[in-house]
Design a protein around this motif. Structure first.
Motif, PDB file in Angstrom:
ATOM      1  N   ASP A   1       0.844  -1.198   0.000  1.00  6.54           N
ATOM      2  CA  ASP A   1       0.000   0.000   0.000  1.00  6.54           C
ATOM      3  C   ASP A   1       0.884   1.255   0.000  1.00  6.54           C
ATOM      4  OD1 ASP A   1      -2.683   1.257   0.460  1.00  6.54           O
ATOM      5  OD2 ASP A   1      -1.637   1.998   2.241  1.00  6.54           O
ATOM      6  N   PRO A   2       0.641   2.252  -0.860  1.00  7.37           N
ATOM      7  CA  PRO A   2      -0.554   2.441  -1.684  1.00  7.37           C
ATOM      8  C   PRO A   2      -0.395   2.017  -3.149  1.00  7.37           C
ATOM      9  CG  PRO A   2       0.650   4.482  -1.552  1.00  7.37           C
ATOM     10  CD  PRO A   2       1.452   3.467  -0.783  1.00  7.37           C
ATOM     11  N   TRP A   3       0.742   1.468  -3.564  1.00  5.71           N
ATOM     12  CA  TRP A   3       0.945   1.096  -4.966  1.00  5.71           C
ATOM     13  C   TRP A   3       0.963  -0.421  -5.072  1.00  5.71           C
ATOM     14  CZ3 TRP A   3       5.221   4.924  -7.119  1.00  5.71           C
ATOM     15  CH2 TRP A   3       4.651   6.211  -7.204  1.00  5.71           C
ATOM     16  N   GLU A   4      -0.206  -0.985  -5.444  1.00  2.00           N
ATOM     17  CA  GLU A   4      -0.341  -2.433  -5.488  1.00  2.00           C
ATOM     18  C   GLU A   4      -0.668  -2.967  -6.873  1.00  2.00           C
ATOM     19  OE1 GLU A   4      -3.497  -2.810  -2.790  1.00  2.00           O
ATOM     20  OE2 GLU A   4      -2.356  -2.198  -1.025  1.00  2.00           O
ATOM     21  N   THR A   5      -1.472  -2.212  -7.649  1.00  2.00           N
ATOM     22  CA  THR A   5      -1.894  -2.662  -8.983  1.00  2.00           C
ATOM     23  C   THR A   5      -1.630  -1.566 -10.010  1.00  2.00           C
ATOM     24  OG1 THR A   5      -4.158  -1.799  -8.825  1.00  2.00           O
ATOM     25  CG2 THR A   5      -3.736  -3.991  -7.869  1.00  2.00           C
ATOM     26  N   PHE A   6      -1.892  -1.894 -11.284  1.00  2.65           N
ATOM     27  CA  PHE A   6      -1.720  -0.916 -12.358  1.00  2.65           C
ATOM     28  C   PHE A   6      -2.668   0.267 -12.194  1.00  2.65           C
ATOM     29  CE2 PHE A   6       0.608  -3.097 -16.082  1.00  2.65           C
ATOM     30  CZ  PHE A   6       1.451  -3.745 -15.189  1.00  2.65           C
ATOM     31  N   ASP A   7      -3.772   0.067 -11.476  1.00  6.95           N
ATOM     32  CA  ASP A   7      -4.689   1.171 -11.209  1.00  6.95           C
ATOM     33  C   ASP A   7      -4.048   2.229 -10.324  1.00  6.95           C
ATOM     34  OD1 ASP A   7      -6.919   0.929 -12.677  1.00  6.95           O
ATOM     35  OD2 ASP A   7      -8.170   0.002 -11.140  1.00  6.95           O
ATOM     36  N   ASP A   8      -3.145   1.810  -9.445  1.00  6.13           N
ATOM     37  CA  ASP A   8      -2.489   2.739  -8.520  1.00  6.13           C
ATOM     38  C   ASP A   8      -1.382   3.529  -9.208  1.00  6.13           C
ATOM     39  OD1 ASP A   8      -4.081   1.756  -6.393  1.00  6.13           O
ATOM     40  OD2 ASP A   8      -2.693   0.075  -6.128  1.00  6.13           O
ATOM     41  N   VAL A   9      -0.576   2.866  -9.997  1.00  7.30           N
ATOM     42  CA  VAL A   9       0.497   3.523 -10.743  1.00  7.30           C
ATOM     43  C   VAL A   9       0.822   2.668 -11.963  1.00  7.30           C
ATOM     44  CG1 VAL A   9       2.311   2.404  -9.376  1.00  7.30           C
ATOM     45  CG2 VAL A   9       2.827   4.507 -10.615  1.00  7.30           C
ATOM     46  N   VAL A  10       0.991   3.315 -13.087  1.00  6.03           N
ATOM     47  CA  VAL A  10       1.322   2.599 -14.324  1.00  6.03           C
ATOM     48  C   VAL A  10       2.839   2.485 -14.429  1.00  6.03           C
ATOM     49  CG1 VAL A  10       1.173   2.624 -16.829  1.00  6.03           C
ATOM     50  CG2 VAL A  10      -0.753   3.454 -15.458  1.00  6.03           C
ATOM     51  N   PRO A  11       3.396   1.289 -14.630  1.00  4.79           N
ATOM     52  CA  PRO A  11       4.843   1.128 -14.738  1.00  4.79           C
ATOM     53  C   PRO A  11       5.430   1.978 -15.864  1.00  4.79           C
ATOM     54  CG  PRO A  11       3.770  -1.000 -14.509  1.00  4.79           C
ATOM     55  CD  PRO A  11       2.684   0.013 -14.728  1.00  4.79           C
TER      56      PRO A  11
ATOM     57  N   SER B   1      -7.078  -2.984 -12.980  1.00  5.24           N
ATOM     58  CA  SER B   1      -7.301  -3.224 -11.557  1.00  5.24           C
ATOM     59  C   SER B   1      -6.961  -4.659 -11.154  1.00  5.24           C
ATOM     60  CB  SER B   1      -8.755  -2.924 -11.188  1.00  5.24           C
ATOM     61  OG  SER B   1      -9.631  -3.786 -11.898  1.00  5.24           O
ATOM     62  N   LYS B   2      -6.878  -5.565 -12.140  1.00  3.78           N
ATOM     63  CA  LYS B   2      -6.574  -6.960 -11.836  1.00  3.78           C
ATOM     64  C   LYS B   2      -5.091  -7.281 -11.980  1.00  3.78           C
ATOM     65  CE  LYS B   2     -11.133  -8.589 -13.318  1.00  3.78           C
ATOM     66  NZ  LYS B   2     -11.863  -9.484 -14.245  1.00  3.78           N
ATOM     67  N   ILE B   3      -4.303  -6.352 -12.515  1.00  5.09           N
ATOM     68  CA  ILE B   3      -2.882  -6.610 -12.738  1.00  5.09           C
ATOM     69  C   ILE B   3      -2.088  -6.152 -11.515  1.00  5.09           C
ATOM     70  CG2 ILE B   3      -0.911  -6.246 -14.246  1.00  5.09           C
ATOM     71  CD1 ILE B   3      -2.821  -5.493 -16.454  1.00  5.09           C
ATOM     72  N   LYS B   4      -1.427  -7.066 -10.857  1.00 11.89           N
ATOM     73  CA  LYS B   4      -0.621  -6.726  -9.692  1.00 11.89           C
ATOM     74  C   LYS B   4       0.755  -6.242 -10.131  1.00 11.89           C
ATOM     75  CE  LYS B   4      -2.753 -10.351  -6.898  1.00 11.89           C
ATOM     76  NZ  LYS B   4      -2.517 -11.616  -6.152  1.00 11.89           N
ATOM     77  N   LEU B   5       1.217  -5.226  -9.463  1.00 14.44           N
ATOM     78  CA  LEU B   5       2.571  -4.760  -9.711  1.00 14.44           C
ATOM     79  C   LEU B   5       3.570  -5.783  -9.183  1.00 14.44           C
ATOM     80  CD1 LEU B   5       2.176  -1.021  -8.650  1.00 14.44           C
ATOM     81  CD2 LEU B   5       2.655  -1.828 -10.959  1.00 14.44           C
ATOM     82  N   ASN B   6       4.572  -6.066  -9.966  1.00 19.75           N
ATOM     83  CA  ASN B   6       5.659  -6.936  -9.518  1.00 19.75           C
ATOM     84  C   ASN B   6       6.966  -6.419 -10.110  1.00 19.75           C
ATOM     85  OD1 ASN B   6       7.353  -8.920  -8.634  1.00 19.75           O
ATOM     86  ND2 ASN B   6       6.397 -10.586  -9.795  1.00 19.75           N
ATOM     87  N   PRO B   7       7.777  -5.746  -9.326  1.00 18.13           N
ATOM     88  CA  PRO B   7       7.665  -5.539  -7.884  1.00 18.13           C
ATOM     89  C   PRO B   7       6.657  -4.436  -7.540  1.00 18.13           C
ATOM     90  CG  PRO B   7       9.626  -4.473  -8.696  1.00 18.13           C
ATOM     91  CD  PRO B   7       9.054  -5.225  -9.863  1.00 18.13           C
ATOM     92  N   CYS B   8       6.035  -4.566  -6.381  1.00 16.26           N
ATOM     93  CA  CYS B   8       5.032  -3.602  -5.954  1.00 16.26           C
ATOM     94  C   CYS B   8       5.619  -2.657  -4.911  1.00 16.26           C
ATOM     95  CB  CYS B   8       3.811  -4.322  -5.383  1.00 16.26           C
ATOM     96  SG  CYS B   8       4.184  -5.311  -3.912  1.00 16.26           S
ATOM     97  N   GLY B   9       4.878  -1.590  -4.601  1.00 22.36           N
ATOM     98  CA  GLY B   9       5.296  -0.678  -3.542  1.00 22.36           C
ATOM     99  C   GLY B   9       5.913   0.608  -4.053  1.00 22.36           C
ATOM    100  N   LEU B  10       6.039   1.556  -3.141  1.00 18.73           N
ATOM    101  CA  LEU B  10       6.564   2.875  -3.483  1.00 18.73           C
ATOM    102  C   LEU B  10       8.035   2.837  -3.858  1.00 18.73           C
ATOM    103  CD1 LEU B  10       4.869   5.013  -0.673  1.00 18.73           C
ATOM    104  CD2 LEU B  10       4.363   5.109  -3.110  1.00 18.73           C
ATOM    105  N   ILE B  11       8.843   2.085  -3.126  1.00 19.69           N
ATOM    106  CA  ILE B  11      10.292   2.095  -3.371  1.00 19.69           C
ATOM    107  C   ILE B  11      10.602   1.541  -4.756  1.00 19.69           C
ATOM    108  CG2 ILE B  11      12.538   1.456  -2.454  1.00 19.69           C
ATOM    109  CD1 ILE B  11      11.232   0.806   0.187  1.00 19.69           C
ATOM    110  N   ALA B  12      10.034   0.378  -5.048  1.00 21.28           N
ATOM    111  CA  ALA B  12      10.354  -0.300  -6.310  1.00 21.28           C
ATOM    112  C   ALA B  12       9.892   0.491  -7.525  1.00 21.28           C
ATOM    113  CB  ALA B  12       9.730  -1.692  -6.320  1.00 21.28           C
TER     114      ALA B  12
END
Length: 337
Positions: free
Chosen positions: A140-150, A164-175
């Motif tokens: 949280d707060p960057w978990e999926t593509f809805d939160d931030v686009v790579p 909204s269904k695509i999980k960020l990998n790696p996820c999170g603010l730092i990554a």
């Protein structure tokens, strides 16, 4: 009568064995172990301060000499040009065959902010897939593509898929806020790409900690390096690993490249493609080059601290010596004399 006799016997037993908190009668628990306590006589105190003082002075001199032997240049700020390509010319002061380390520096960037530091998933970074519950708690707060686009979204096939269904990998603010300016180093002074022809060879191999590479950062099993819905970024990339080790202060340097053959004395130009914005948070960007010694980089403060403490101890030992010679204390004598 029988009940009275039983009650009397029970009461007698309770009185005969009262509860106690007294420790066992051993030398350790009763604090009777043999001990030694030094008597701080003037000669003993003076000698101790002398030994500590001269030891610290020797260490301080060694550290200062090592620090002064470091060859460095910078930091050179380059964010004044805002976006685009920047050319920064500088002088390398001395020829050396020692390994030269190239760093980038950020100012007013708070990697130590609590929310920023917590926004990561070490389970995911180690190569495991995350459930919805796990990713929600860690990133949280960057978990999926809805939160931030790579940043490399153009390389990923997202057709017929809800963001909204695509999980960020790696996820999170730092990554997903990794520093991404690119650097190239050239011999001589140049101001355009056509002028910059003599490229200096360097490498990014070895900039991250071995323990991080071995244990903490692993790609998903079977990932071929191509950005995809399952994994968008190479977490085994050493630049990424260096960025993920957060800094404790708002102004910090991170290792970017290693020049193993050293550098000759002369003028060089750093070409920087600026991709990382800093003006929105009043930040600054710079780069820095340096060799190292057994104490690391240049650090005059550490040597100065040792010299200051050593000088203070020597001064105090001299004062105690003069006091002892002028007004000696009679040990075991009449203190009123």
């Amino acid at each position: 009568g029988e009940k009275l006799r039983v009650a009397t016997e029970s009461k007698t037993k309770m009185v005969a064995t009262p509860a106690t908190k007294r420790p066992h009668d051993t030398d350790f628990k009763q604090q009777r172990l043999k001990a030694w306590q030094p008597i701080l006589t003037p000669p003993c105190v003076i000698s101790t301060f002398c030994v500590i003082g001269f030891t610290f002075l020797a260490i301080g001199i060694a550290i200062m000499m090592a620090s002064r032997s470091v060859i460095d240049a910078g930091p050179f700020r380059y964010d004044d040009d805002h976006d685009g390509v920047a050319y920064v010319s500088f002088d390398w002061p001395e020829s050396t065959s020692k390994t030269v380390y190239v760093y980038y520096q950020l100012s007013n960037f708070y990697q130590n902010h609590r929310r920023y530091v917590k926004s990561r998933s070490d389970v995911q970074l180690s190569g495991s897939s995350l459930s919805d519950k796990q990713i929600l708690g860690d990133c949280d707060p960057w978990e999926t593509f809805d939160d931030v686009v790579p940043s490399n979204i153009d390389e990923i096939d997202t057709r017929n898929t809800s963001f909204s269904k695509i999980k960020l990998n790696p996820c999170g603010l730092i990554a997903n806020s990794q520093f991404n300016d690119t650097f190239s180093l050239y011999s001589g002074k140049c101001t355009t790409d056509s002028d910059c022809t003599s490229n200096v060879t360097w490498t990014s191999k070895g900039i991250a900690w071995d323990s991080d590479k071995r244990k903490k950062f692993k790609n998903l099993e079977g990932w071929d390096g191509t950005p995809s819905l399952e994994q968008q970024k190479d977490v085994e990339d050493e630049e990424f690993i260096v960025w993920m080790r957060t800094a404790g202060l708002p102004t910090f340097k991170k290792l970017h490249r290693i020049i193993k053959g050293g550098l000759d004395k002369g003028k060089y130009t750093m070409r920087i493609t600026q991709n990382f914005p800093v003006h929105s948070f009043h930040g600054k960007k710079a780069f820095y080059l340096s060799t190292t010694t057994w104490i690391g980089g240049k650090n005059d403060f550490l040597g100065g601290a040792y010299l200051a403490v050593g000088a203070l101890c020597v001064f105090l030992s001299l004062m105690f010596f003069l006091k002892h010679k002028i007004h000696p204390r009679v040990l075991g004598g009449d203190m009123n004399r």
